[in-house]
Enzyme design. Structure first.
Site, PDB file in Angstrom:
ATOM      1  N   ARG A 110      81.663  38.717 -31.289  1.00 27.61           N
ATOM      2  CA  ARG A 110      82.808  37.476 -30.753  1.00 27.61           C
ATOM      3  C   ARG A 110      81.898  36.281 -30.490  1.00 27.61           C
ATOM      4  O   ARG A 110      80.697  36.487 -30.551  1.00 27.61           O
ATOM      5  CB  ARG A 110      82.903  38.315 -29.315  1.00 27.61           C
ATOM      6  CG  ARG A 110      84.115  37.396 -27.695  1.00 27.61           C
ATOM      7  CD  ARG A 110      84.987  37.650 -28.529  1.00 27.61           C
ATOM      8  NE  ARG A 110      85.531  37.643 -27.479  1.00 27.61           N
ATOM      9  CZ  ARG A 110      87.104  37.099 -26.797  1.00 27.61           C
ATOM     10  NH1 ARG A 110      87.620  36.234 -28.473  1.00 27.61           N
ATOM     11  NH2 ARG A 110      87.807  36.838 -25.677  1.00 27.61           N
ATOM     12  N   THR A 389      96.556  37.003 -32.238  1.00 27.62           N
ATOM     13  CA  THR A 389      95.839  37.668 -32.795  1.00 27.62           C
ATOM     14  C   THR A 389      95.845  38.422 -34.248  1.00 27.62           C
ATOM     15  O   THR A 389      97.190  38.592 -34.597  1.00 27.62           O
ATOM     16  CB  THR A 389      94.960  38.514 -32.218  1.00 27.62           C
ATOM     17  OG1 THR A 389      94.635  37.974 -30.677  1.00 27.62           O
ATOM     18  CG2 THR A 389      93.249  39.406 -32.255  1.00 27.62           C
ATOM     19  N   THR A 407      90.126  36.848 -34.288  1.00 28.23           N
ATOM     20  CA  THR A 407      91.482  36.283 -33.112  1.00 28.23           C
ATOM     21  C   THR A 407      90.708  34.806 -33.592  1.00 28.23           C
ATOM     22  O   THR A 407      89.515  34.379 -33.998  1.00 28.23           O
ATOM     23  CB  THR A 407      91.492  37.161 -32.136  1.00 28.23           C
ATOM     24  OG1 THR A 407      92.456  36.034 -31.447  1.00 28.23           O
ATOM     25  CG2 THR A 407      90.965  36.457 -31.019  1.00 28.23           C
ATOM     26  N   ASP A 431      89.352  32.411 -22.381  1.00 27.24           N
ATOM     27  CA  ASP A 431      89.347  33.776 -22.291  1.00 27.24           C
ATOM     28  C   ASP A 431      87.788  34.322 -21.260  1.00 27.24           C
ATOM     29  O   ASP A 431      88.039  35.217 -20.780  1.00 27.24           O
ATOM     30  CB  ASP A 431      89.140  34.577 -23.510  1.00 27.24           C
ATOM     31  CG  ASP A 431      90.035  34.821 -23.907  1.00 27.24           C
ATOM     32  OD1 ASP A 431      90.863  34.845 -23.666  1.00 27.24           O
ATOM     33  OD2 ASP A 431      89.863  35.876 -25.201  1.00 27.24           O
ATOM     34  N   SER A 461      89.808  41.880 -24.575  1.00 25.17           N
ATOM     35  CA  SER A 461      91.404  42.267 -25.377  1.00 25.17           C
ATOM     36  C   SER A 461      91.175  43.549 -26.043  1.00 25.17           C
ATOM     37  O   SER A 461      91.597  44.212 -26.498  1.00 25.17           O
ATOM     38  CB  SER A 461      92.776  42.331 -24.365  1.00 25.17           C
ATOM     39  OG  SER A 461      92.034  42.355 -23.095  1.00 25.17           O
ATOM     40  N   GLY A 481      97.734  40.551 -29.347  1.00 25.88           N
ATOM     41  CA  GLY A 481      98.951  40.444 -28.034  1.00 25.88           C
ATOM     42  C   GLY A 481      98.077  39.841 -27.335  1.00 25.88           C
ATOM     43  O   GLY A 481      98.177  40.048 -26.024  1.00 25.88           O
ATOM     44  N   GLY A 482      96.985  39.509 -26.616  1.00 18.29           N
ATOM     45  CA  GLY A 482      96.207  38.912 -25.737  1.00 18.29           C
ATOM     46  C   GLY A 482      95.879  40.208 -25.251  1.00 18.29           C
ATOM     47  O   GLY A 482      95.454  41.604 -25.560  1.00 18.29           O
TER      48      GLY A 482
END
Length: 584
Positions: A110, A389, A407, A431, A461, A481-482
């Site tokens: 991340r 994503t 993403t 985010d 997510s 899809g967030g």
């Protein structure tokens, strides 16, 4: 043999004590929804992704003697070429790896916040495509950590397919043509000078719209990938690419420095595990909220109990129960989840007793008002994660499985592209919870665990998931899809593990999403979905229903336990292809 209804009743009553292979064999009724873009059965290695060329890159690496991780790294780099709206080396994500006979692990790559930020740095930032919105990219370090710890081939070998695709050009498939045309139309309306390089890089050389069958050539990206292949992942973080990026951000009001890039590290983490319907479900841990949220929702669903949906994909009551579990899950997500290096995960959050307590408040006759669940979260009377994503799944002949979601945040990220490096940059800083203490009914969250801090990873997510039974992998799944990602995976698991749907039907089945705030139930009505027919019944239960055309793209692989046959399914909502080796 039991008929389909008898088998399904047994599965629901016994929470999955029958084998998944037997239940899939018993399922014969088609489920209305989206037709899979591609379904392939095979005995050996397989890759499923958004792009035919990327899936083929994974297959070719498997055929050349690589394992699932080698293939996954090849797919990820190839998607950076063939699906640039989300495939990337300028973003980040999570990779779940399940070696045979070993517990799965998760590679957390991340993005992180630059050292220059404070908790209120983005409180008044309204332009989400600004250089200040770019987080320190993690993809290259993450893919390198996965390949070095679990791969078999050389780093140079797994990058070669992507280099060839960028240098020689990739064939533009219809979804890519649509994506290119959409972003170019949107960027053309921007007055920001830092958005012009994206137009120059991805505009059609004949100054027309892109069409399926065209060829997209990216020589600058090819040169960047070649440097990374030759010099290793450090090239991205301290070599020519890093120096170019640092200069770019300094010139364009960005926050990332050379020190931020050099200091970035990917992390190996222990996944979140839960038992559901006789299976072990493993998913990404914080700073992804996916695994924790999925565990909590599945535990609540089992506690409440699900009625038999019969031959319907969903009934009003099954949608209602799952939506109420979703609602409570997302409230807990807002209250407690963030980067675990800054906010430790409460141990009680994973206990079934906590899920049971939440589930006891679910009424079968009435939807809950989300405001009543806020508790000590103050509500104001905002922005949410983008759905753009990409996810892919890989398995090799020996049974090593990889589930990867990564993403750029929004579609095409920040629309920013350093002309000297050739790849799109993320806008992941969106985010974080931008305004400390401000949580509103539109969905903006302001709770402390996910507020900005230097070096912190923003909450995600992303939910790459691997399901096992008796120690053997039986499902590899995930989705873009967030915030809807978690609930897309939840829908697939309920359909496949609990409702006994074969994987193609579980993927085709319509989906829905409730994220606590805003207080609305979003139901999928595109394709051949029949969820729209349930709208009146759901509204009579008190749900505020909003219709959407599509949710997610769960490119997945099921493994039949008895035969070992793999069933790869590319989700038709966003295209995609399956590629497989013929032999091990």
């Amino acid at each position: 043999m039991l008929n389909r209804r008898e088998t399904l009743r047994a599965a629901l009553a016994l929470a999955g004590t029958a084998g998944i292979g037997a239940r899939c064999t018993a399922q014969t009724t088609a489920v209305s929804g989206y037709r899979p873009a591609d379904v392939l059965r095979g005995p050996a290695g397989m890759a499923v992704s958004n792009s035919a060329a990327a899936s083929s890159a994974g297959r070719d690496i498997l055929a050349a003697g690589g394992n699932a991780v080698d293939a996954a790294v090849a797919v990820a780099f190839a998607l950076a070429v063939t699906w640039p709206e989300a495939g990337n080396i300028g973003g980040g994500g999570f990779m779940m790896i399940a070696p045979p006979e070993q517990d799965p692990v998760c590679v957390d790559y991340r993005e992180t916040a630059p050292q220059a930020v404070t908790a209120t740095t983005l409180a008044e930032q309204t332009d989400r495509r600004h250089p200040r919105m770019v987080g320190v990219p993690g993809t290259v370090r993450g893919l390198a950590l996965a390949q070095q710890s679990h791969g078999r081939l050389s780093w140079q070998a797994v990058l070669q397919p992507a280099i060839a695709l960028a240098a020689g050009g990739c064939v533009v498939e219809a979804p890519l043509a649509d994506s290119l045309n959409a972003v170019l139309a949107a960027v053309s309306k921007s007055t920001a000078p830092w958005h012009r390089p994206l137009e120059q890089t991805f505009g059609h050389p004949q100054r027309r719209r892109w069409r399926a069958g065209d060829r997209l050539v990216q020589p600058v990206l090819a040169a960047t990938l070649q440097r990374i292949a030759e010099e290793g992942p450090d090239e991205f973080y301290s070599g020519q690419t890093a120096r170019s990026l640092a200069d770019y951000f300094e010139q364009h009001q960005g926050l990332i420095t050379a020190e931020d890039l050099e200091g970035y590290q990917a992390v190996l983490r222990q996944p979140i595990r839960t038992n559901f319907a006789g299976h072990q479900v493993w998913a990404a841990p914080p700073p992804s909220s996916g695994g924790v949220a999925l565990r909590l929702a599945l535990q609540m669903i089992e506690h409440v109990g699900m009625p038999d949906p019969g031959d319907a994909a969903w009934t009003p009551m099954t949608v209602h129960i799952v939506a109420e579990a979703m609602r409570r899950t997302f409230r807990e997500r807002a209250a407690y989840l963030g980067d675990p290096d800054f906010t430790p995960l409460p141990a009680w959050l994973g206990r079934r007793a906590h899920a049971a307590k939440l589930a006891e408040s679910i009424s079968r006759s009435r939807a809950t008002d989300s405001r009543t669940l806020a508790g000590d979260i103050p509500l104001e009377t905002g922005p949410v994660e983008s759905p753009q994503t990409t996810h892919f799944s890989v398995i090799d002949a020996e049974g090593m499985a990889v589930s990867n979601t990564y993403t750029l945040e929004a579609s095409w990220g920040s629309w920013l592209l350093d002309p000297a490096t050739g790849f799109v940059l993320n806008n992941e800083m969106g985010d974080f919870n931008p305004v400390p203490g401000v949580t509103d009914l539109k969905g903006q969250i302001g709770t402390a665990p996910n507020q900005l801090a230097p070096g912190k990873r923003m909450l995600s997510s992303q939910t790459p998931t691997i399901v096992r039974r008796d120690g053997k992998t039986v499902l590899i799944t995930g989705s873009p899809g967030g915030r809807t990602i978690i609930n897309t995976v939840l829908c697939v698991l309920v359909q496949h593990l609990l409702f006994a749907r074969p994987l193609p039907e579980a993927i085709a089945a319509p989906r829905f999403h409730h994220g606590w705030l805003p207080d609305q139930l979003r139901i999928e009505t595109g394709g051949q979905s029949r969820l729209g027919e349930l709208r009146g019944r759901l509204e009579s239960l008190g749900h505020r229903v909003v219709e959407t055309r599509g949710q997610g793209a769960a490119h997945s692989i099921a493994i039949e336990p008895a035969s070992g046959i793999r069933v790869g399914v590319a989700d038709g909502r966003r295209g995609g292809r399956v590629a497989a080796t013929l032999i091990g």
